[in-house]
Design a protein around this motif. Structure first.
Motif, PDB file in Angstrom:
ATOM      1  N   PHE A 209      22.092   5.390  41.902  1.00 52.56           N
ATOM      2  CA  PHE A 209      23.359   5.596  42.622  1.00 52.56           C
ATOM      3  C   PHE A 209      23.814   7.028  42.384  1.00 52.56           C
ATOM      4  CE2 PHE A 209      28.010   3.791  42.897  1.00 52.56           C
ATOM      5  CZ  PHE A 209      28.292   4.715  43.891  1.00 52.56           C
ATOM      6  N   ARG A 210      23.665   7.814  43.415  1.00 54.02           N
ATOM      7  CA  ARG A 210      24.059   9.227  43.339  1.00 54.02           C
ATOM      8  C   ARG A 210      25.339   9.418  44.139  1.00 54.02           C
ATOM      9  NH1 ARG A 210      19.532  11.573  45.704  1.00 54.02           N
ATOM     10  NH2 ARG A 210      20.319  11.975  47.772  1.00 54.02           N
ATOM     11  N   MET A 211      26.283  10.088  43.545  1.00 56.61           N
ATOM     12  CA  MET A 211      27.549  10.324  44.243  1.00 56.61           C
ATOM     13  C   MET A 211      27.459  11.689  44.931  1.00 56.61           C
ATOM     14  SD  MET A 211      30.349   8.757  44.817  1.00 56.61           S
ATOM     15  CE  MET A 211      30.658   7.502  43.578  1.00 56.61           C
ATOM     16  N   GLU A 212      27.546  11.700  46.255  1.00 54.88           N
ATOM     17  CA  GLU A 212      27.388  12.961  47.000  1.00 54.88           C
ATOM     18  C   GLU A 212      28.733  13.661  47.175  1.00 54.88           C
ATOM     19  OE1 GLU A 212      24.491  12.799  50.218  1.00 54.88           O
ATOM     20  OE2 GLU A 212      23.034  12.723  48.589  1.00 54.88           O
ATOM     21  N   ASP A 213      29.266  14.085  46.030  1.00 50.57           N
ATOM     22  CA  ASP A 213      30.580  14.738  46.010  1.00 50.57           C
ATOM     23  C   ASP A 213      30.419  16.254  45.987  1.00 50.57           C
ATOM     24  OD1 ASP A 213      29.444  14.854  43.515  1.00 50.57           O
ATOM     25  OD2 ASP A 213      31.223  14.226  42.410  1.00 50.57           O
ATOM     26  N   LEU A 214      29.555  16.720  46.885  1.00 56.62           N
ATOM     27  CA  LEU A 214      29.184  18.129  46.950  1.00 56.62           C
ATOM     28  C   LEU A 214      30.340  19.019  47.377  1.00 56.62           C
ATOM     29  CD1 LEU A 214      26.564  19.844  46.966  1.00 56.62           C
ATOM     30  CD2 LEU A 214      26.300  19.260  49.360  1.00 56.62           C
ATOM     31  N   ASP A 215      31.094  18.507  48.336  1.00 55.02           N
ATOM     32  CA  ASP A 215      32.111  19.333  48.966  1.00 55.02           C
ATOM     33  C   ASP A 215      33.479  19.057  48.342  1.00 55.02           C
ATOM     34  OD1 ASP A 215      33.887  20.610  50.581  1.00 55.02           O
ATOM     35  OD2 ASP A 215      32.994  19.934  52.467  1.00 55.02           O
ATOM     36  N   PRO A 216      33.975  19.999  47.547  1.00 56.49           N
ATOM     37  CA  PRO A 216      35.252  19.738  46.866  1.00 56.49           C
ATOM     38  C   PRO A 216      36.416  19.586  47.832  1.00 56.49           C
ATOM     39  CG  PRO A 216      34.552  22.030  46.540  1.00 56.49           C
ATOM     40  CD  PRO A 216      33.438  21.337  47.265  1.00 56.49           C
ATOM     41  N   VAL A 217      36.265  20.107  49.059  1.00 63.70           N
ATOM     42  CA  VAL A 217      37.364  20.026  50.017  1.00 63.70           C
ATOM     43  C   VAL A 217      37.488  18.619  50.599  1.00 63.70           C
ATOM     44  CG1 VAL A 217      38.308  21.055  52.144  1.00 63.70           C
ATOM     45  CG2 VAL A 217      36.865  22.432  50.622  1.00 63.70           C
ATOM     46  N   ARG A 218      36.349  17.959  50.807  1.00 64.81           N
ATOM     47  CA  ARG A 218      36.379  16.680  51.524  1.00 64.81           C
ATOM     48  C   ARG A 218      36.277  15.450  50.628  1.00 64.81           C
ATOM     49  NH1 ARG A 218      33.144  18.096  57.053  1.00 64.81           N
ATOM     50  NH2 ARG A 218      32.821  15.854  57.134  1.00 64.81           N
ATOM     51  N   THR A 219      36.024  15.632  49.340  1.00 63.97           N
ATOM     52  CA  THR A 219      35.796  14.447  48.512  1.00 63.97           C
ATOM     53  C   THR A 219      36.945  14.217  47.520  1.00 63.97           C
ATOM     54  OG1 THR A 219      34.522  15.732  46.922  1.00 63.97           O
ATOM     55  CG2 THR A 219      33.302  14.696  48.673  1.00 63.97           C
ATOM     56  N   LYS A 220      37.122  12.948  47.166  1.00 62.95           N
ATOM     57  CA  LYS A 220      38.213  12.582  46.247  1.00 62.95           C
ATOM     58  C   LYS A 220      37.705  11.587  45.220  1.00 62.95           C
ATOM     59  CE  LYS A 220      42.447  12.958  48.927  1.00 62.95           C
ATOM     60  NZ  LYS A 220      42.870  12.206  50.096  1.00 62.95           N
ATOM     61  N   GLU A 221      38.214  11.715  44.019  1.00 64.12           N
ATOM     62  CA  GLU A 221      37.839  10.829  42.928  1.00 64.12           C
ATOM     63  C   GLU A 221      38.196   9.368  43.238  1.00 64.12           C
ATOM     64  OE1 GLU A 221      35.913  11.841  40.592  1.00 64.12           O
ATOM     65  OE2 GLU A 221      35.924   9.813  39.750  1.00 64.12           O
ATOM     66  N   GLU A 222      39.324   9.207  43.894  1.00 66.55           N
ATOM     67  CA  GLU A 222      39.782   7.855  44.254  1.00 66.55           C
ATOM     68  C   GLU A 222      38.733   7.155  45.135  1.00 66.55           C
ATOM     69  OE1 GLU A 222      43.385   8.144  46.546  1.00 66.55           O
ATOM     70  OE2 GLU A 222      43.095   6.093  47.308  1.00 66.55           O
ATOM     71  N   TYR A 223      38.145   7.897  46.059  1.00 63.87           N
ATOM     72  CA  TYR A 223      37.125   7.303  46.935  1.00 63.87           C
ATOM     73  C   TYR A 223      35.848   7.004  46.146  1.00 63.87           C
ATOM     74  CZ  TYR A 223      40.013   9.042  50.822  1.00 63.87           C
ATOM     75  OH  TYR A 223      41.038   9.293  51.690  1.00 63.87           O
ATOM     76  N   ALA A 224      35.505   7.881  45.213  1.00 62.40           N
ATOM     77  CA  ALA A 224      34.297   7.652  44.407  1.00 62.40           C
ATOM     78  C   ALA A 224      34.435   6.339  43.642  1.00 62.40           C
ATOM     79  CB  ALA A 224      34.083   8.819  43.443  1.00 62.40           C
ATOM     80  N   ARG A 225      35.590   6.140  43.033  1.00 62.62           N
ATOM     81  CA  ARG A 225      35.815   4.902  42.275  1.00 62.62           C
ATOM     82  C   ARG A 225      35.762   3.682  43.186  1.00 62.62           C
ATOM     83  NH1 ARG A 225      39.613   7.844  39.094  1.00 62.62           N
ATOM     84  NH2 ARG A 225      41.229   7.295  40.603  1.00 62.62           N
ATOM     85  N   ALA A 226      36.362   3.823  44.389  1.00 60.54           N
ATOM     86  CA  ALA A 226      36.393   2.690  45.326  1.00 60.54           C
ATOM     87  C   ALA A 226      34.979   2.351  45.814  1.00 60.54           C
ATOM     88  CB  ALA A 226      37.302   3.020  46.513  1.00 60.54           C
ATOM     89  N   LEU A 227      34.163   3.369  46.069  1.00 60.30           N
ATOM     90  CA  LEU A 227      32.786   3.120  46.527  1.00 60.30           C
ATOM     91  C   LEU A 227      32.010   2.319  45.490  1.00 60.30           C
ATOM     92  CD1 LEU A 227      31.707   6.683  47.794  1.00 60.30           C
ATOM     93  CD2 LEU A 227      32.210   4.689  49.183  1.00 60.30           C
ATOM     94  N   ALA A 228      32.131   2.743  44.248  1.00 64.04           N
ATOM     95  CA  ALA A 228      31.403   2.068  43.171  1.00 64.04           C
ATOM     96  C   ALA A 228      31.910   0.630  43.015  1.00 64.04           C
ATOM     97  CB  ALA A 228      31.571   2.838  41.867  1.00 64.04           C
ATOM     98  N   ALA A 229      33.229   0.457  43.116  1.00 63.98           N
ATOM     99  CA  ALA A 229      33.803  -0.887  42.967  1.00 63.98           C
ATOM    100  C   ALA A 229      33.338  -1.791  44.114  1.00 63.98           C
ATOM    101  CB  ALA A 229      35.331  -0.798  42.930  1.00 63.98           C
ATOM    102  N   ASP A 230      33.247  -1.236  45.310  1.00 58.96           N
ATOM    103  CA  ASP A 230      32.816  -2.042  46.468  1.00 58.96           C
ATOM    104  C   ASP A 230      31.365  -2.492  46.315  1.00 58.96           C
ATOM    105  OD1 ASP A 230      35.280  -1.738  47.633  1.00 58.96           O
ATOM    106  OD2 ASP A 230      34.668  -0.128  48.987  1.00 58.96           O
ATOM    107  N   LEU A 231      30.506  -1.604  45.862  1.00 58.78           N
ATOM    108  CA  LEU A 231      29.094  -1.971  45.686  1.00 58.78           C
ATOM    109  C   LEU A 231      28.969  -3.071  44.632  1.00 58.78           C
ATOM    110  CD1 LEU A 231      27.291   1.506  45.788  1.00 58.78           C
ATOM    111  CD2 LEU A 231      27.368  -0.237  47.575  1.00 58.78           C
ATOM    112  N   ALA A 232      29.697  -2.894  43.537  1.00 58.27           N
ATOM    113  CA  ALA A 232      29.640  -3.894  42.462  1.00 58.27           C
ATOM    114  C   ALA A 232      30.179  -5.231  42.961  1.00 58.27           C
ATOM    115  CB  ALA A 232      30.431  -3.402  41.259  1.00 58.27           C
TER     116      ALA A 232
END
Ligand code: GLU
Length: 314
Positions: free
Chosen positions: A41-64
């Motif tokens: 599971f790689r988080m593609e948070d390459l672009d600091p302008v378009r990505t948010k930590e809140e979304y990263a956490r939600a993505l991981a929670a949804d998969l789990a």
């Protein structure tokens, strides 16, 4: 587990997951698990302008929540693109030493688009760009005095054929159909095409499963990986979810998993997705792990999947 088979989740935390993302994640997981492979599971948070930590956490929670597990990766910081800049830089310098990199001073809109994966309707190349033909003297003068450039890789006039596991052979002449492409934006952020290729190569990914909107990126990624000395993974693209024009389906199609989770169960949603993907005859609730033995690419349609009449049960 067969560690020679490695699939991956590679979402971008630029929003909450919707049905299309979920279908891609489910099929990526099933493809690897059905072969006894591992999942990273790689988080593609390459672009600091378009990505948010809140979304990263939600993505991981949804998969789990859906029972789509992984063996390596998030929240390990080594699997976040934001922390992998040194590796992209390394690849950039390798390409530079090969004489394949040049600066490009074309429009800002083009540079901003380059850090994210190209999705339908977005230009993948810029036929108007003349920067490849700038003389060495002019280049040096502009580098000293002009605003910072983006950096492009020069592709050969070569046809690369990727044998897609679902759509079959897909050929693209890199120079004529794709064109030179940006590998580093003017603001220093490495572009999607470079990062995804370096990561798939360095992480030993052998199977890439994702939406068909990225099929046209596969030849240039396979070429980049080969040019950098690696072996490209097998690519399997899946149909897109469409037909979301109706009020109901538009709502369903764009609904984030976060909202769906409020009034459905993981099994019910998995059953709907499996039905849309042709894996179940009816949208019956089912746990993801029970789909492993039912999975086969032969069952998955090649044409895009209309959500309107089918997802009404959600
Ligand atoms: N991070 C990309 C996206 O969310 C997917 C990249 C890939 O699968 O190659 O669109």
């Amino acid at each position: 587990m067969d560690t020679t088979i490695t699939g991956r989740f590679a979402p971008s935390p630029s929003g909450y997951m919707h049905l299309g993302n979920l279908l891609a994640m489910l099929l990526a997981w099933l493809d690897s698990r059905a072969l006894g492979g591992r999942m990273i599971f790689r988080m593609e948070d390459l672009d600091p302008v378009r990505t948010k930590e809140e979304y990263a956490r939600a993505l991981a929670a949804d998969l789990a929540w859906l029972g789509l597990d992984w063996d390596e990766g998030y929240p390990d910081p080594a699997y976040r693109q934001a922390n992998r800049t040194a590796l992209y830089e390394d690849a950039f310098h390798t390409l530079e030493r090969m004489g394949l990199v040049y600066p490009c001073w074309c429009s800002r809109a083009q540079r901003l688009a380059a850090a994210s994966a190209p999705h339908p309707g977005e230009a993948v190349h810029d036929p108007g760009c003349r920067c490849a033909h700038t003389s060495a003297a002019e280049r040096a003068a502009r580098l000293a005095a002009d605003r910072p450039p983006a950096w492009k890789v020069r592709v050969p006039d070569e046809t690369v054929t990727v044998i897609d596991g679902h759509y079959g052979p897909y050929a693209q002449n890199l120079a004529r159909e794709g064109g030179d492409f940006i590998i580093r934006r003017a603001d220093g952020v490495y572009a999607y095409q470079l990062a995804v290729s370096v990561d798939d190569m360095r992480m030993g990914v052998t199977r890439v499963v994702r939406g068909r909107d990225l099929l046209s990126s596969a030849p240039r990624q396979a070429w980049l990986i080969r040019t950098l000395g690696g072996t490209p993974p097998a690519y399997c693209h899946l149909p897109l979810l469409t037909g979301m024009e109706g009020k109901l389906s538009k709502r369903l199609g764009s609904l984030s998993t976060q909202l769906l989770r409020l009034d459905t169960t993981a099994e019910a949603l998995t059953g709907q997705l499996a039905w849309l993907a042709g894996l179940l005859p009816a949208p019956e609730p089912i746990a993801a792990r029970r789909l492993v033995e039912l999975f086969s690419w032969d069952k998955v349609p090649r044409e895009d999947i209309a959500v309107n009449e089918t997802a009404a049960g959600l």
